[in-house]
Motif scaffolding. Structure first.
Motif, PDB file in Angstrom:
ATOM      1  N   MET A   1      37.797  44.166  34.132  1.00  0.00           N
ATOM      2  CA  MET A   1      37.265  45.330  34.685  1.00  0.00           C
ATOM      3  C   MET A   1      38.187  45.756  36.014  1.00  0.00           C
ATOM      4  N   GLY A   2      38.629  47.030  36.115  1.00  0.00           N
ATOM      5  CA  GLY A   2      39.151  47.527  37.271  1.00  0.00           C
ATOM      6  C   GLY A   2      38.583  47.841  38.565  1.00  0.00           C
ATOM      7  N   ILE A   3      39.102  47.974  39.705  1.00  0.00           N
ATOM      8  CA  ILE A   3      38.349  48.153  40.863  1.00  0.00           C
ATOM      9  C   ILE A   3      38.004  49.765  40.757  1.00  0.00           C
ATOM     10  N   PRO A   4      36.637  49.886  40.819  1.00  0.00           N
ATOM     11  CA  PRO A   4      36.189  51.302  40.625  1.00  0.00           C
ATOM     12  C   PRO A   4      36.623  52.373  42.014  1.00  0.00           C
ATOM     13  N   VAL A   5      36.965  53.440  41.783  1.00  0.00           N
ATOM     14  CA  VAL A   5      37.218  54.312  42.711  1.00  0.00           C
ATOM     15  C   VAL A   5      36.374  55.397  43.006  1.00  0.00           C
ATOM     16  N   PRO A   6      35.550  55.705  43.855  1.00  0.00           N
ATOM     17  CA  PRO A   6      35.490  54.865  45.044  1.00  0.00           C
ATOM     18  C   PRO A   6      34.671  53.588  44.893  1.00  0.00           C
ATOM     19  N   PHE A   7      35.369  52.652  45.977  1.00  0.00           N
ATOM     20  CA  PHE A   7      34.821  51.130  45.678  1.00  0.00           C
ATOM     21  C   PHE A   7      33.308  51.059  46.075  1.00  0.00           C
ATOM     22  N   ALA A   8      32.478  51.309  44.975  1.00  0.00           N
ATOM     23  CA  ALA A   8      30.963  51.219  45.275  1.00  0.00           C
ATOM     24  C   ALA A   8      30.228  50.639  44.227  1.00  0.00           C
ATOM     25  N   TRP A   9      28.999  49.888  44.172  1.00  0.00           N
ATOM     26  CA  TRP A   9      28.258  49.462  43.334  1.00  0.00           C
ATOM     27  C   TRP A   9      27.804  50.664  42.584  1.00  0.00           C
ATOM     28  N   SER A  10      27.623  50.462  41.198  1.00  0.00           N
ATOM     29  CA  SER A  10      27.025  51.268  40.122  1.00  0.00           C
ATOM     30  C   SER A  10      26.037  50.491  39.488  1.00  0.00           C
ATOM     31  N   GLU A  11      25.267  51.266  38.432  1.00  0.00           N
ATOM     32  CA  GLU A  11      24.284  50.653  37.624  1.00  0.00           C
ATOM     33  C   GLU A  11      24.998  49.880  36.613  1.00  0.00           C
ATOM     34  N   SER A  12      26.311  50.014  36.386  1.00  0.00           N
ATOM     35  CA  SER A  12      27.025  48.920  35.467  1.00  0.00           C
ATOM     36  C   SER A  12      27.011  47.652  35.878  1.00  0.00           C
ATOM     37  N   PHE A  13      26.711  47.417  37.203  1.00  0.00           N
ATOM     38  CA  PHE A  13      26.691  46.047  37.823  1.00  0.00           C
ATOM     39  C   PHE A  13      25.169  45.591  38.014  1.00  0.00           C
ATOM     40  N   ALA A  14      24.155  46.383  37.456  1.00  0.00           N
ATOM     41  CA  ALA A  14      22.899  45.979  37.570  1.00  0.00           C
ATOM     42  C   ALA A  14      22.436  44.537  36.845  1.00  0.00           C
ATOM     43  N   THR A  15      21.915  43.686  37.606  1.00  0.00           N
ATOM     44  CA  THR A  15      21.416  42.462  36.967  1.00  0.00           C
ATOM     45  C   THR A  15      20.143  42.302  36.305  1.00  0.00           C
ATOM     46  N   SER A  16      19.323  43.495  36.767  1.00  0.00           N
ATOM     47  CA  SER A  16      17.728  43.565  36.522  1.00  0.00           C
ATOM     48  C   SER A  16      17.006  42.924  37.622  1.00  0.00           C
ATOM     49  N   TYR A  17      17.771  42.406  38.530  1.00  0.00           N
ATOM     50  CA  TYR A  17      16.895  41.874  39.829  1.00  0.00           C
ATOM     51  C   TYR A  17      17.285  42.649  40.999  1.00  0.00           C
ATOM     52  N   LYS A  18      16.188  43.422  41.322  1.00  0.00           N
ATOM     53  CA  LYS A  18      16.344  44.287  42.441  1.00  0.00           C
ATOM     54  C   LYS A  18      16.968  43.655  43.687  1.00  0.00           C
ATOM     55  N   ASN A  19      16.336  42.335  44.137  1.00  0.00           N
ATOM     56  CA  ASN A  19      17.041  41.960  45.329  1.00  0.00           C
ATOM     57  C   ASN A  19      18.450  41.722  45.383  1.00  0.00           C
ATOM     58  N   ILE A  20      18.879  41.218  44.067  1.00  0.00           N
ATOM     59  CA  ILE A  20      20.223  40.776  43.851  1.00  0.00           C
ATOM     60  C   ILE A  20      21.168  42.075  43.784  1.00  0.00           C
ATOM     61  N   ASP A  21      20.668  43.159  43.195  1.00  0.00           N
ATOM     62  CA  ASP A  21      21.434  44.262  43.220  1.00  0.00           C
ATOM     63  C   ASP A  21      21.484  44.818  44.430  1.00  0.00           C
ATOM     64  N   ASN A  22      20.325  44.857  45.367  1.00  0.00           N
ATOM     65  CA  ASN A  22      20.664  45.251  46.840  1.00  0.00           C
ATOM     66  C   ASN A  22      21.679  44.538  47.478  1.00  0.00           C
ATOM     67  N   GLU A  23      21.588  43.117  47.216  1.00  0.00           N
ATOM     68  CA  GLU A  23      22.683  42.234  47.987  1.00  0.00           C
ATOM     69  C   GLU A  23      24.177  42.823  47.359  1.00  0.00           C
TER      70      GLU A  23
END
Length: 117
Positions: A1-23
């Motif tokens: 996977m390439g570096i997203p632009v802008p460099f930011a977390w998105s739902e595609s990185f969701a682990t299903s654990y809210k605390n981990i996703d926030n981290e």
């Protein structure tokens, strides 16, 4: 996977654990801020985010008896060892490495624990 632009977390990185996703959001924000404000203080804050996240994630994996715990912990330790050599201002190639590592690590390694913690 390439570096997203802008460099930011998105739902595609969701682990299903809210605390981990926030981290994970915090890790993205920390690396982005380091790329924009490449100071000693920003580097220290970014490193601290990674250390705290890895500690939390590893505790959850260990408590759940996650089968890939030792391997995952070793991957974290290798990254922190590399990051430990960064000095402010951090070379752009190192920041890019950190960004690439994060966007690869979450889907390749963290997704292995979906539904298992």
């Amino acid at each position: 996977m390439g570096i997203p632009v802008p460099f930011a977390w998105s739902e595609s990185f969701a682990t299903s654990y809210k605390n981990i996703d926030n981290e994970h959001r915090t890790l993205f924000n920390g690396l982005f801020a380091l790329s924009e404000f490449n100071t000693r203080d920003q580097l220290a804050a970014c490193k601290e985010c990674f250390v705290m996240h890895f500690r939390d994630e590893q505790t959850q994996m260990e408590n759940a008896n996650f089968e890939h715990f030792e391997e995952h912990k070793g991957i974290h330790e290798d990254f922190l060892e590399k990051m430990g050599h960064w000095k402010a201002p951090v070379a752009q190639k190192d920041i890019k490495f950190g960004m690439e590592w994060l966007v690869d690590h979450i889907p390749k390694e963290d997704f292995k624990y979906k539904g298992k913690l």
